[in-house]
Write a protein that holds these residues in place. Sequence first.
Motif, PDB file in Angstrom:
ATOM      1  N   SER A 202      11.052   1.207  -5.577  1.00 14.42           N
ATOM      2  CA  SER A 202      11.548   2.033  -6.682  1.00 14.42           C
ATOM      3  C   SER A 202      10.881   1.565  -7.964  1.00 14.42           C
ATOM      4  N   VAL A 203      10.351   2.537  -8.710  1.00 14.16           N
ATOM      5  CA  VAL A 203       9.572   2.246  -9.911  1.00 14.16           C
ATOM      6  C   VAL A 203      10.067   3.139 -11.047  1.00 14.16           C
ATOM      7  N   CYS A 204      10.136   2.595 -12.246  1.00 18.31           N
ATOM      8  CA  CYS A 204      10.441   3.382 -13.447  1.00 18.31           C
ATOM      9  C   CYS A 204       9.278   3.261 -14.411  1.00 18.31           C
ATOM     10  N   LEU A 205       8.888   4.380 -15.013  1.00 16.35           N
ATOM     11  CA  LEU A 205       7.851   4.381 -16.036  1.00 16.35           C
ATOM     12  C   LEU A 205       8.499   4.672 -17.378  1.00 16.35           C
ATOM     13  N   VAL A 206       8.359   3.740 -18.314  1.00 20.06           N
ATOM     14  CA  VAL A 206       8.920   3.925 -19.660  1.00 20.06           C
ATOM     15  C   VAL A 206       7.911   3.497 -20.714  1.00 20.06           C
ATOM     16  N   ASP A 207       8.151   3.988 -21.928  1.00 22.92           N
ATOM     17  CA  ASP A 207       7.335   3.624 -23.077  1.00 22.92           C
ATOM     18  C   ASP A 207       8.101   2.623 -23.936  1.00 22.92           C
ATOM     19  N   VAL A 208       7.368   1.908 -24.771  1.00 25.19           N
ATOM     20  CA  VAL A 208       8.023   0.999 -25.703  1.00 25.19           C
ATOM     21  C   VAL A 208       8.637   1.802 -26.845  1.00 25.19           C
TER      22      VAL A 208
ATOM     23  N   GLY B   2       3.919  -5.710 -22.719  1.00 21.78           N
ATOM     24  CA  GLY B   2       2.628  -6.286 -23.069  1.00 21.78           C
ATOM     25  C   GLY B   2       2.265  -6.000 -24.514  1.00 21.78           C
ATOM     26  N   PRO B   3       1.081  -6.432 -24.925  1.00 23.69           N
ATOM     27  CA  PRO B   3       0.623  -6.198 -26.298  1.00 23.69           C
ATOM     28  C   PRO B   3       0.408  -4.703 -26.546  1.00 23.69           C
ATOM     29  N   ASN B   4       0.230  -4.365 -27.794  1.00 19.66           N
ATOM     30  CA  ASN B   4      -0.072  -2.970 -28.144  1.00 19.66           C
ATOM     31  C   ASN B   4      -1.575  -2.872 -28.392  1.00 19.66           C
ATOM     32  N   PRO B   5      -2.316  -2.071 -27.596  1.00 20.36           N
ATOM     33  CA  PRO B   5      -1.885  -1.219 -26.497  1.00 20.36           C
ATOM     34  C   PRO B   5      -1.883  -1.972 -25.164  1.00 20.36           C
ATOM     35  N   SER B   6      -1.043  -1.516 -24.253  1.00 24.14           N
ATOM     36  CA  SER B   6      -1.043  -2.043 -22.886  1.00 24.14           C
ATOM     37  C   SER B   6      -0.275  -1.093 -21.978  1.00 24.14           C
ATOM     38  N   SER B   7      -0.456  -1.270 -20.682  1.00 22.94           N
ATOM     39  CA  SER B   7       0.288  -0.483 -19.698  1.00 22.94           C
ATOM     40  C   SER B   7       0.283  -1.236 -18.379  1.00 22.94           C
ATOM     41  N   ALA B   8       1.439  -1.237 -17.711  1.00 21.33           N
ATOM     42  CA  ALA B   8       1.554  -1.884 -16.395  1.00 21.33           C
ATOM     43  C   ALA B   8       1.280  -0.908 -15.255  1.00 21.33           C
ATOM     44  N   MET B   9       0.672   0.233 -15.546  1.00 22.46           N
ATOM     45  CA  MET B   9       0.393   1.239 -14.518  1.00 22.46           C
ATOM     46  C   MET B   9      -0.466   0.743 -13.354  1.00 22.46           C
TER      47      MET B   9
ATOM     48  N   PHE C 222       2.666   6.019 -22.796  1.00 17.96           N
ATOM     49  CA  PHE C 222       1.891   6.326 -21.591  1.00 17.96           C
ATOM     50  C   PHE C 222       0.470   6.797 -21.900  1.00 17.96           C
ATOM     51  N   GLU C 223       0.306   7.477 -23.027  1.00 23.40           N
ATOM     52  CA  GLU C 223      -1.013   7.992 -23.394  1.00 23.40           C
ATOM     53  C   GLU C 223      -2.057   6.883 -23.544  1.00 23.40           C
ATOM     54  N   ALA C 224      -1.624   5.639 -23.811  1.00 24.13           N
ATOM     55  CA  ALA C 224      -2.575   4.512 -23.860  1.00 24.13           C
ATOM     56  C   ALA C 224      -3.258   4.366 -22.506  1.00 24.13           C
ATOM     57  N   TRP C 225      -2.481   4.508 -21.420  1.00 17.00           N
ATOM     58  CA  TRP C 225      -3.027   4.423 -20.058  1.00 17.00           C
ATOM     59  C   TRP C 225      -3.974   5.596 -19.795  1.00 17.00           C
TER      60      TRP C 225
ATOM     61  N   THR D  88       9.008  14.050 -18.949  1.00 17.03           N
ATOM     62  CA  THR D  88       9.282  15.098 -17.963  1.00 17.03           C
ATOM     63  C   THR D  88       8.067  15.958 -17.651  1.00 17.03           C
ATOM     64  N   ARG D  89       6.936  15.717 -18.334  1.00 17.55           N
ATOM     65  CA  ARG D  89       5.754  16.530 -18.060  1.00 17.55           C
ATOM     66  C   ARG D  89       4.526  15.692 -17.733  1.00 17.55           C
ATOM     67  N   THR D  90       4.020  14.965 -18.731  1.00 15.28           N
ATOM     68  CA  THR D  90       2.744  14.264 -18.560  1.00 15.28           C
ATOM     69  C   THR D  90       2.797  13.240 -17.433  1.00 15.28           C
ATOM     70  N   GLU D  91       3.796  12.353 -17.437  1.00 18.07           N
ATOM     71  CA  GLU D  91       3.873  11.305 -16.420  1.00 18.07           C
ATOM     72  C   GLU D  91       4.014  11.872 -15.002  1.00 18.07           C
ATOM     73  N   PRO D  92       4.938  12.832 -14.774  1.00 15.77           N
ATOM     74  CA  PRO D  92       5.028  13.391 -13.417  1.00 15.77           C
ATOM     75  C   PRO D  92       3.729  14.068 -12.972  1.00 15.77           C
ATOM     76  N   GLN D  93       3.090  14.809 -13.887  1.00 18.41           N
ATOM     77  CA  GLN D  93       1.822  15.458 -13.535  1.00 18.41           C
ATOM     78  C   GLN D  93       0.772  14.419 -13.173  1.00 18.41           C
ATOM     79  N   TYR D  94       0.743  13.324 -13.929  1.00 19.67           N
ATOM     80  CA  TYR D  94      -0.236  12.278 -13.655  1.00 19.67           C
ATOM     81  C   TYR D  94       0.012  11.651 -12.284  1.00 19.67           C
ATOM     82  N   VAL D  95       1.249  11.250 -12.000  1.00 17.77           N
ATOM     83  CA  VAL D  95       1.544  10.573 -10.732  1.00 17.77           C
ATOM     84  C   VAL D  95       1.278  11.512  -9.548  1.00 17.77           C
ATOM     85  N   GLU D  96       1.633  12.774  -9.671  1.00 20.21           N
ATOM     86  CA  GLU D  96       1.363  13.727  -8.591  1.00 20.21           C
ATOM     87  C   GLU D  96      -0.139  13.925  -8.394  1.00 20.21           C
ATOM     88  N   GLY D  97      -0.882  14.011  -9.504  1.00 20.48           N
ATOM     89  CA  GLY D  97      -2.338  14.141  -9.412  1.00 20.48           C
ATOM     90  C   GLY D  97      -2.974  12.899  -8.808  1.00 20.48           C
TER      91      GLY D  97
END
Length: 197
Positions: A83-89, A180-187, A116-119, A27-36
């Motif tokens: 439509s996109v969803c961002l989730v963590d493992v 994906g493997p650890n670490p990874s992100s589909a961002m 998400f912090e990996a990204w 509710t904080r980091t991801e929305p701030q990132y996408v808006e930025g």
Amino acid sequence: MAGGQRRRPTRPHRQPARRILVVTEGTRTEPQYVEGLNRYLRSRGATAIVKPVSVGKDPLKVVQKCVEKRDEAAQNDKGYDESVCLVDVDEHQTLPAAVQLAEREGIRLLISNLKFEAWLRWHAEDKRSVLTSTQLDDLVAKLGLVKGKILSQSFPFHHVHSASVTARAIDPEMRPGRKGPNPSSAMPILVELMQGA
């Protein structure tokens, strides 16, 4: 021309920007990132509309909320093109069910492993070591990317393309719904959508 009248040059018709619904688990980091990132990219091709959902760390509930928000917008003639969803493992038990629902509903489920912090890390360094959740939080704070759950005001959005290169090198089979493997992100998939790809 007959009668000495001149035709006015017609302006090219601008295509309306594609609207992307982005529903985030965080509710904080991801929305701030996408808006930025929206502000940084300033794409004429696409605009991301971020909707954080307070459903706890449950990917299935995130996808269900995305379906709800997408359908509600469509009923009000404000539909989304993507439509996109961002989730963590993390340690989610509902991730497989979330993947199935997202596929059925045509939603791009973008998974970050471990989180998400990996990204975010790849905006500052191209290192791929496996870290615990706490180590990752400490590292992104030490790199000056995040303070608590608040994105730094000087976040290096200009490194988004090198972060994408790192993410794709780590997970060449990247696709929505893939853990994906650890670490990874589909961002990088969202970055491309936001650039109008």
